[in-house]
Motif scaffolding. Sequence first.
Motif, PDB file in Angstrom:
ATOM      1  N   GLY A 111      -2.310  -1.448  -7.225  1.00  0.00           N
ATOM      2  CA  GLY A 111      -2.016  -1.821  -5.837  1.00  0.00           C
ATOM      3  C   GLY A 111      -3.221  -2.427  -5.140  1.00  0.00           C
ATOM      4  N   ALA A 112      -4.416  -1.850  -5.373  1.00  0.00           N
ATOM      5  CA  ALA A 112      -5.624  -2.407  -4.761  1.00  0.00           C
ATOM      6  C   ALA A 112      -5.888  -3.810  -5.279  1.00  0.00           C
ATOM      7  N   HIS A 128       2.639   1.804  -3.471  1.00  0.00           N
ATOM      8  CA  HIS A 128       1.805   2.308  -4.565  1.00  0.00           C
ATOM      9  C   HIS A 128       1.333   3.746  -4.313  1.00  0.00           C
ATOM     10  N   VAL A 129       1.023   4.085  -3.066  1.00  0.00           N
ATOM     11  CA  VAL A 129       0.633   5.465  -2.765  1.00  0.00           C
ATOM     12  C   VAL A 129       1.802   6.413  -3.032  1.00  0.00           C
ATOM     13  N   ALA A 188       0.833  -1.211   0.000  1.00  0.00           N
ATOM     14  CA  ALA A 188       0.000   0.000   0.000  1.00  0.00           C
ATOM     15  C   ALA A 188       0.866   1.258   0.000  1.00  0.00           C
ATOM     16  N   GLY A 215      -1.744   8.156 -11.603  1.00  0.00           N
ATOM     17  CA  GLY A 215      -1.897   7.814 -10.193  1.00  0.00           C
ATOM     18  C   GLY A 215      -3.054   6.862  -9.956  1.00  0.00           C
ATOM     19  N   LEU A 269      -2.730   3.201  -8.258  1.00  0.00           N
ATOM     20  CA  LEU A 269      -3.499   2.830  -7.073  1.00  0.00           C
ATOM     21  C   LEU A 269      -4.413   1.643  -7.361  1.00  0.00           C
ATOM     22  N   ALA A 272       2.254   6.826  -6.806  1.00  0.00           N
ATOM     23  CA  ALA A 272       1.261   7.729  -7.393  1.00  0.00           C
ATOM     24  C   ALA A 272       1.593   9.180  -7.072  1.00  0.00           C
ATOM     25  N   TRP A 273       1.967   9.443  -5.830  1.00  0.00           N
ATOM     26  CA  TRP A 273       2.318  10.816  -5.444  1.00  0.00           C
ATOM     27  C   TRP A 273       3.574  11.297  -6.169  1.00  0.00           C
TER      28      TRP A 273
END
Length: 342
Positions: free
Chosen positions: A61-62, A8-9, A5, A54, A58, A12-13
């Motif tokens: 990743g989900a 991937h966050v 998590a 992004g 995400l 994206a950022w």
Amino acid sequence: MVRVAILHVASAWALWLLCVVAVEATVGGSGLSGRGIDASLLRLVARIVGVVGGIVILAHGAQMLGLPVYSIVAGLGIGGLAVALAVRPTLENLISGFILYLDRPIRVGDFCTFGDQSGTVESIGVRSTQIRALDRTRISIPNSQFADMQIINWAHCDQMMVRHVIGLRYETESDQLRYVLAKIREMLHGHPRIDDETIRVRLVEFADSSLNIEIRVYARTREWNDYYAIREDLLLRIKEIVETSGTGFAFPSQTLYLGRDEGLDAGLGEKSRRAVAEWRRKGRLPFPQFHPEMAKQLSDRLDYPPRGSPDYQLGADEMTEQKEERLSSPAEEDAGEKDQPR
């Protein structure tokens, strides 16, 4: 799961920041105006790329964490429709911003007229355009409305038109009127800031209180202050010409003449009645139109240009070739003639 998590966050950022930094470096390095539409569109594209990228990161990743991403997306279809309807005005402004970018009717710094307003464009954004009005107020217009308006961009004009109508007194004699017309044309041809090929000074109307002369020329300038200075100079020179001619400017008035009415000329009246009776007897009454033979006899009987002018000996075709302003180019006229059925 926590590591996946966070990874991937953070990715994206990082993609979002990379897009923002890249577009700002591009805008700063290319010398684009920070408020111009080019810079705004570059920022918009970069942010769209960052947001879409992004979301993809995400979503991946989900999916790795076991969330049913595709099922969630399918379930959000109806909700997405409602969101699209809610953001419709924003999308319209966004699309109109792209239209303004492609057509380029205006740029930052251009003075333009739109609707009943005029002002200088200060910035062109993704959602709206900012214009500084003549009274120094700032007008914000949504791009969707601005793109549909009739926009007059004064910054793109190559010359500026000076048009004015002057009225002379009805006591002005015909030769005095010719003198005024000739002297005004002479002055305009000699003026260094007037385009010679656009000069038009003509007697245009017998008005209620005046003989109206229309003056229309183009000044060689693109600046408002210079334009008003040139127009002021022309008006002062025209005033001197009118005063020198011995006539004067007309103003709305009524003149009362006191005298004995001698009535109409009975002899001339009888002569005109006999002439009409003769036309009627011979079947040549020119109403509603002339008899073909009479029209043929009358053809080209008057002198135009008038006797004494430099163009007096020129024919109609030669006069047509000397026209300085045309409604279409010769190439277009030739093409139109070729397309006509024979």
